[in-house]
Design an enzyme around this catalytic site. Sequence first.
Site, PDB file in Angstrom:
ATOM      1  N   GLY A 173      10.902   0.127   2.288  1.00 36.17           N
ATOM      2  CA  GLY A 173      12.208   0.719   2.548  1.00 36.17           C
ATOM      3  C   GLY A 173      13.280  -0.304   2.851  1.00 36.17           C
ATOM      4  O   GLY A 173      14.474   0.002   2.810  1.00 36.17           O
ATOM      5  N   PRO A 230       7.093  -1.401  -3.469  1.00 40.27           N
ATOM      6  CA  PRO A 230       8.082  -2.033  -4.344  1.00 40.27           C
ATOM      7  C   PRO A 230       9.481  -2.065  -3.743  1.00 40.27           C
ATOM      8  O   PRO A 230      10.320  -2.861  -4.155  1.00 40.27           O
ATOM      9  CB  PRO A 230       8.051  -1.152  -5.604  1.00 40.27           C
ATOM     10  CG  PRO A 230       7.602   0.183  -5.110  1.00 40.27           C
ATOM     11  CD  PRO A 230       6.610  -0.124  -4.032  1.00 40.27           C
ATOM     12  N   LEU A 231       9.723  -1.206  -2.749  1.00 39.26           N
ATOM     13  CA  LEU A 231      11.014  -1.208  -2.065  1.00 39.26           C
ATOM     14  C   LEU A 231      10.929  -1.950  -0.728  1.00 39.26           C
ATOM     15  O   LEU A 231      11.780  -1.784   0.136  1.00 39.26           O
ATOM     16  CB  LEU A 231      11.495   0.231  -1.841  1.00 39.26           C
ATOM     17  CG  LEU A 231      11.855   0.995  -3.116  1.00 39.26           C
ATOM     18  CD1 LEU A 231      12.073   2.469  -2.816  1.00 39.26           C
ATOM     19  CD2 LEU A 231      13.090   0.395  -3.781  1.00 39.26           C
ATOM     20  N   GLY A 232       9.888  -2.762  -0.575  1.00 40.76           N
ATOM     21  CA  GLY A 232       9.744  -3.539   0.647  1.00 40.76           C
ATOM     22  C   GLY A 232       9.617  -2.662   1.872  1.00 40.76           C
ATOM     23  O   GLY A 232      10.209  -2.966   2.918  1.00 40.76           O
ATOM     24  N   TYR A 274      -6.262   6.542   4.281  1.00 44.46           N
ATOM     25  CA  TYR A 274      -4.991   7.165   4.649  1.00 44.46           C
ATOM     26  C   TYR A 274      -5.230   8.467   5.408  1.00 44.46           C
ATOM     27  O   TYR A 274      -4.283   9.121   5.840  1.00 44.46           O
ATOM     28  CB  TYR A 274      -4.140   7.471   3.410  1.00 44.46           C
ATOM     29  CG  TYR A 274      -3.860   6.276   2.528  1.00 44.46           C
ATOM     30  CD1 TYR A 274      -3.899   4.974   3.026  1.00 44.46           C
ATOM     31  CD2 TYR A 274      -3.543   6.445   1.182  1.00 44.46           C
ATOM     32  CE1 TYR A 274      -3.655   3.886   2.209  1.00 44.46           C
ATOM     33  CE2 TYR A 274      -3.293   5.356   0.359  1.00 44.46           C
ATOM     34  CZ  TYR A 274      -3.354   4.086   0.877  1.00 44.46           C
ATOM     35  OH  TYR A 274      -3.106   3.004   0.070  1.00 44.46           O
TER      36      TYR A 274
END
Length: 321
Positions: A211, A207-209, A57
Amino acid sequence: MKMRVLGNSNIQVSAIGLGAMGMDHAYGPQSDRDEMKSLLKRAVDLGCNFFDTAPVYGESNERLLGEAFKGIRENVIIATKFGITGQEKVSNKIQNKLNSKPNSIRQQIDGSLERLETDYIDLYFQHRVDPDVEPEEVAQTMSELIQEGKIKAWGVSEAPLDYIKRAHRICPISAIENQYSMVYRKPEDELFEFCEEQNIAFVAYSPLGNGFLSGKYSDNQSFSDDDFRSEMGRFKPEVMAQNQAVLDEITQMAKDKNVTPAQIVLAWELHQKPFIIPIPGTTKIERLKENLKSNEVELSEQELDYLNQTLDKLDIDETHF
């Protein structure tokens, strides 16, 4: 904040962690350093103790955590990674440079320890499988690092199940980190059963795809060239339109429970299995607060069944994800 356990390591972590990738990588320009350090410290104040980073990153990402957690290192659980030593563009596509040879791993961990300003790493993930190194050899190196006190536990990310089983026999794996969300449910096929049988945590990234499931984006959304969502199939107008039914169901349930769509999504994930630990990323304090409060959202068996039955009926083309 409710707590969960990192598998057989018995390390206690907050039910929802914080992924630091987006502060430096993949979602546009690097975020302001002072603002991100404040956000990381605020996360600890709000009950979050689990933080995920990686050298790929940007080395600045690990340094950011090291600087933010000075003086409170014992209060946080840090996950970082090895196995990707850089990236290069091949035929206009970014490819990872992979190296999980024992000598390289030792060089990689020493670099991470220096950047994180610590003498141990709580959870050390193999970021991606190196096809030139057998899982037993990687696992043996992890066993040695645990004995030396450089790491407390280890795990794998996006590894085939057979690879995981072979590595696990040599040095028990405490966590598997893979993508998992309402629009990407492949881990349910095999991995969840294995995690349950072997007492392994499942750390869920995106987990939120990315966004998509937050309800913030429409089918005419555009992203900058340095935001990797500009090339993601799930954000193509036709795919977003195809999956609008997901967002509609989430939005309605959120209204009924007086919470946000993102909180419904994260609560759903927490209710799926007790060993799942979502690590949504954010660079905004308000979004951080929203995400962490998701652990307070209760879903009844009927609500959970309804969501899962609805998702089962949706025509989600996972090749786009």
